[in-house]
Structure formats: C-alpha cells, structure tokens
Enzyme design. Sequence first.
Site, mmCIF file in Angstrom:
data_model
loop_
_atom_site.group_PDB
_atom_site.id
_atom_site.type_symbol
_atom_site.label_atom_id
_atom_site.label_comp_id
_atom_site.label_asym_id
_atom_site.label_seq_id
_atom_site.Cartn_x
_atom_site.Cartn_y
_atom_site.Cartn_z
ATOM 1 N N THR A 1 2.203 24.329 27.814
ATOM 2 C CA THR A 1 1.394 24.537 26.362
ATOM 3 C C THR A 1 1.829 23.064 25.758
ATOM 4 O OG1 THR A 1 2.773 26.760 26.597
ATOM 5 C CG2 THR A 1 2.354 25.660 24.568
ATOM 6 N N ASP B 1 -10.174 5.350 9.201
ATOM 7 C CA ASP B 1 -8.560 5.074 8.939
ATOM 8 C C ASP B 1 -7.895 6.424 9.376
ATOM 9 O OD1 ASP B 1 -6.253 4.567 7.748
ATOM 10 O OD2 ASP B 1 -6.955 4.248 5.929
ATOM 11 N N ASP C 1 -7.841 3.531 -1.219
ATOM 12 C CA ASP C 1 -7.367 2.991 0.006
ATOM 13 C C ASP C 1 -8.416 3.172 0.922
ATOM 14 O OD1 ASP C 1 -7.329 5.521 0.110
ATOM 15 O OD2 ASP C 1 -5.924 5.915 1.965
ATOM 16 N N ARG C 2 -9.439 3.937 0.874
ATOM 17 C CA ARG C 2 -10.836 4.021 1.582
ATOM 18 C C ARG C 2 -11.521 2.820 1.267
ATOM 19 N NH1 ARG C 2 -13.344 9.657 1.050
ATOM 20 N NH2 ARG C 2 -14.673 8.672 2.587
ATOM 21 N N ARG D 1 4.835 7.208 3.431
ATOM 22 C CA ARG D 1 5.208 5.728 3.820
ATOM 23 C C ARG D 1 4.665 4.915 2.720
ATOM 24 N NH1 ARG D 1 8.020 6.314 8.485
ATOM 25 N NH2 ARG D 1 8.455 3.957 8.376
ATOM 26 N N TYR E 1 -18.356 7.153 -5.544
ATOM 27 C CA TYR E 1 -18.025 8.244 -6.275
ATOM 28 C C TYR E 1 -16.452 7.959 -6.997
ATOM 29 C CZ TYR E 1 -15.698 10.688 -2.464
ATOM 30 O OH TYR E 1 -14.848 10.752 -1.537
ATOM 31 N N ALA F 1 0.767 -1.216 -0.144
ATOM 32 C CA ALA F 1 -0.018 0.036 0.128
ATOM 33 C C ALA F 1 0.816 1.296 0.082
ATOM 34 C CB ALA F 1 -0.871 -0.025 1.137
ATOM 35 N N ILE F 2 0.770 2.127 -1.163
ATOM 36 C CA ILE F 2 1.796 3.115 -1.359
ATOM 37 C C ILE F 2 1.062 4.575 -0.634
ATOM 38 C CG2 ILE F 2 2.740 4.783 -2.805
ATOM 39 C CD1 ILE F 2 3.372 2.201 -4.676
ATOM 40 N N ASN G 1 1.062 8.375 1.238
ATOM 41 C CA ASN G 1 1.435 9.748 1.097
ATOM 42 C C ASN G 1 2.816 9.898 1.708
ATOM 43 O OD1 ASN G 1 -0.816 11.187 0.226
ATOM 44 N ND2 ASN G 1 -1.809 10.948 2.119
#
Length: 247
Positions: free
Chosen positions: A172, A117, A97-98, A12, A91, A7-8, A10
């Site tokens: 912070t 995910d 991937d989704r 990794r 669509y 699975a490629i 963004n």
Amino acid sequence: MSRLVLAIGNSRWHWGIFSRDQAPQFWDAIAPHQPFSRSDLATFLQAQDPAIVADTPIAIASVVPQQLALLPEDWPQRRLQLRDVPLTNCYPQLGLDRAIALYEAGCQAGWPVLMIDCGTAITINAGDAEGQFAGGAILPGVTLQLRSLAQGTAALPSVEISAEGDRWGMDTQSAIASGVIYGIAGALRGFIEDWRSHHPQRPIYFTGGDGELLAKLLTDLPDIRVEPHLLLHGIDRLAQAMMTDPD
C-alpha cells in the site's frame, strides 16, 4: 552590509542573507504562532549570522498577509507587492510568490521561460518572449495529495516519497507513493511538452521544497534547472532595484 530577505509561505518562513563578501545563506523555520519582539527577532537572526545587526532591513514577500503582524512594527521592512514586480499582464489575484519567482527565472535565463514551484501547491508559470506573464496552472502538491488520501481513506499508512521508488508498488505504501509522485510528474510533463512545442530549447526552472525531487523524474527532458531559492533571489533583486530607484 548584509541584506535580509523573507518569504512568508503557508506553513513556513523562508529566510535568506545576502552580502557582497560571502555566499548567500538560506534557512527555513516553521511559521511562528506568537509575535516576535524586537529583541527576540534580533536573537533569532544572530543565531544564523552573528554579523546581523538589529535594524537590518528585511525585504519581505508574503502570501499570508496576516502573518506580517508577527514581525515587530519598529523593525525596518520593505514589504513587496505585486505592483513592485516588473512583470506585465499579471491578473490582480496572481500570487506574489509566483510573480517574483517567474521574474527571477526570466532575469537569470532570459525570456521566454517556464517556472514550476513545487510547494504545498504546485504552480506552473509561463513567461513569454516579451517578459509578460503568459498563464499557468495550479495543482495539489506532494504533501497535499498525501494528506488528502489520508483524510479521505480509512487505515492508509504514512508514506515517504522518493524519486527512486518503483512505479509498480507491491504494497500500500509504495502504491500510494507511486500514484502521487508519478501522477504529478506525468501532469508536469504534459505542461512542459506543450510549452516546449511553442518555445523549443528554452529552460525550465524547478523551485520549492519538492522541486529537486520532481525534477529527478524528468531528467530526460532538456535544460531542466533546479534553483531551490529562486523566490529569495528574486526578492533580493527587487529590493536592491527599489533602493536604487525608489520611485
């Protein structure tokens, strides 16, 4: 014979090795900047599993099409596309991937099902009782929100996120961590509760790099399932089905 899946994403590349004789193996690697030669790819894969032989076909799903050019052209590959996923009502721009991860969740648990995910972006994906895509939502993930704060606000410190962090930050760093993690968890809870109002007692799958972290904040909700490698299981399932029925 072992089956390779990739699975490629963004940032990794996520790899898996499946076989009949042993449990699946999974590992991640930072996306390469240079093309693999044939011998380099063989060496890389055999470092994970010496049983892998050159020319073992790779089933691939990519959300970054240009990175496919980094693989050697003469290495056997099966590149999945949205039309290969037997999930209706998608669509045209739905992320591959989704679609695959939602389909795999439905195969594992039956329909309807909700799949979340938790990667660079968090995607919420619903499948109805007929196994159709029933809509979803996209919001910035943990790392993306932290990066946005760092870029947009001067002098903010680096922050580590933990599910055990105090909601009421006393400095912070802890205030940023609380805002991000509990803000995301609150948004997810709203979507889950709305979906469950229509589909009570149906499972919710969490996957992706931050899936386990975020699921820990929602343990009061019933039937939350964490499956870190849902996408890779789905790629393997589809690739095997295509080998059995190539048409």
